[in-house]
Every structure is written in C-alpha cells, then in structure tokens.
Design an enzyme around this catalytic site. Structure first.
Site, short mmCIF file in Angstrom:
data_model
loop_
_atom_site.label_atom_id
_atom_site.label_comp_id
_atom_site.label_asym_id
_atom_site.label_seq_id
_atom_site.Cartn_x
_atom_site.Cartn_y
_atom_site.Cartn_z
N SER A 143 7.76 -18.03 10.53
CA SER A 143 7.04 -17.78 9.28
C SER A 143 7.98 -18.08 8.14
CB SER A 143 6.61 -16.30 9.23
OG SER A 143 6.22 -15.92 7.93
N TYR A 156 7.87 -7.09 10.28
CA TYR A 156 7.50 -8.50 10.43
C TYR A 156 8.64 -9.40 10.01
CZ TYR A 156 4.52 -12.68 10.06
OH TYR A 156 3.97 -13.93 10.22
#
Length: 261
Positions: A143, A156
C-alpha cells in the site's frame, strides 16, 4: 507470456484486487487457488467463471489467514491437487481505524495476522517447492501506507511497512534460486468496498459524493484518479514474466504520485 502448467495461489481473492489478479493469471494459463471471505454462491460463481472463461482449473480454499496451520494446509493441498505452487500472491488484508490509545489489542493482532503474518506463513510453505523447481514468483499487495503513514491506522501502516521488510529479506534469501519477491503499493483503488464507504462518509461529513472522492479519498493522490484493479493485475502479471526476472526485492508504487510528495 504464458503461465500454462503453473499454479497460482491468490489470497484475499474472492473480490476486488485479488479476484482481478487471479483472473489475469488464469488468462495466461495458470490454474488458480482462490481464498477469502464472502457468500458461498458468489465465491462459487467467481470460481466457475474463471474455469469457464479461461479453460483452467480453479479451486477455492477457505483457509483462515489468522491460522498458520490452515495457511500451510492450503499450500500443501494446492501442491497435491495441481502438482506445483509457482506463483504466490499475498493479497489478503483488512483495515481498522482508531487512535492508538483506544485501539483494541485483539484487533491489532488480527490486522497484523491477516496483513503481515499470513504472507510469512504462506511464503514459508510455498518456498521449498519453488526452490526445488528453480522458479517462483512471490508478490505481496502492500500500500502507499508501506511508505507513508496516516493517523489512526497504526496496525495497517505497521503491517504494510512490515510487508516491505519481509519482501526484501525473502528476495535476498532466494536471489540465486530463480525466485523473485516483490510488492506492489497502490494508492486508493476503486473497488466495491471503497464505493460502499462513500454514503456513510457523505452523511458523517455533510459532503457530496464528489466531495468525498476529491477531498477525502483522493486528497493525497495528485492525479486525482483512482488506481484500477486492472492496473494492479497488469503489474502483477508483468512481475510474473521473464522480462521481470531481475526485478526482485522491490516495492513498486502505483499511487498517482501520493508518495512523491
């Protein structure tokens, strides 16, 4: 490029990025193992659709990505079913948003288990067979948050940074075995899950749909355009090709310029 006679496992592939990657690999001739959550009928439709469209074998494995034993069993079953596991795409992931002081401990553990540890255990199970055959492709979906942080996404962000470190370490260990290990770091990708978040954000912030897209979701992406699942799948497919055989240990950004800022 052809992946005929090869087998790919794609975790988190019952929808979104993972399903698109699985279909792209199948289009090039690979048998595929799908994995993820969802309604049984929808999963079966996706599985059968791959077989019908591309003339390959597709299997669904219900392995829980928080359980190392089930992950190892998924890889072992694929090897027994198809003979090899040649491509591993670690795509399973979840998100949870909270301030650190309020972040539930069990949720922290779950986010790290699914987003990071599952990739480790899948790699651990798949690497011996890849080494024995002298060929393999390991790709993890990271990401933009593998490179930069956002508030309230501690688990995350930590997991995605960890994926990059795991990728680099595995690439060095496997550099002389014909196995490449890379990760792809998209910005915001247009998926049904992202689309479904828009109405709640509109209501909570008193914004129009376009304002949510421009001022919330795409605020950090200079191109002001979503990454598409097809673009991520195309990059994953390229990383499986012979042309990419010297690309290993990399984190490839696909984020509309987000991390260039």
């Amino acid at each position: 490029m052809t992946l005929t006679s090869k087998t790919a496992i794609v975790t988190g592939s019952t929808s979104g990025i993972g399903l698109c990657v699985a279909r792209a690999l199948a289009r090039e001739g690979a048998n595929v193992v799908l994995n993820g959550f969802g309604e049984a009928a929808a999963i079966e439709a996706a599985r059968a659709g791959i077989e019908s469209a591309f003339g390959v074998k597709a299997h669904y494995a219900a392995a829980d990505m928080t359980r190392p034993g089930e992950i190892a069993d998924m890889v072992r079953d694929a090897e027994e079913r198809f003979g090899t596991v040649d491509v591993l795409v670690n795509n399973a992931g979840i998100q949870f948003v909270s301030a650190i002081e309020d972040f539930p401990g069990e949720t922290w553990e779950r986010v790290l288990a699914i987003n990071l540890s599952s990739a480790f255990y899948a790699m651990q199970a798949a690497i011996p067979g890849m080494k024995a055959r002298g060929w393999g492709r390991i790709i993890s979906t990271a990401s933009a948050h593998s490179l930069v942080a956002s508030p309230y996404k501690s688990a995350y962000v930590a997991a995605k940074h960890g994926i990059v470190g795991l990728t680099k370490t595995a690439a060095l260990e496997l550099a002389t075995h014909g196995i490449t290990v890379n990760c792809i770091s998209p910005g915001y990708v247009w998926t049904s899950l992202v689309e479904a978040q828009i109405p709640d954000t509109m209501k909570a912030r008193g914004l129009t749909k376009q304002q949510v897209i421009d001022d919330v979701l795409l605020k950090a992406q200079p191109t002001k355009a979503f990454v598409t699942v097809d673009q991520v799948a195309a990059l994953a497919l390229f990383l499986c090709s012979d042309a990419a055989s010297q690309i290993t240990g990399t984190n490839i950004s696909m984020d509309g310029g987000w991390t260039a800022q």
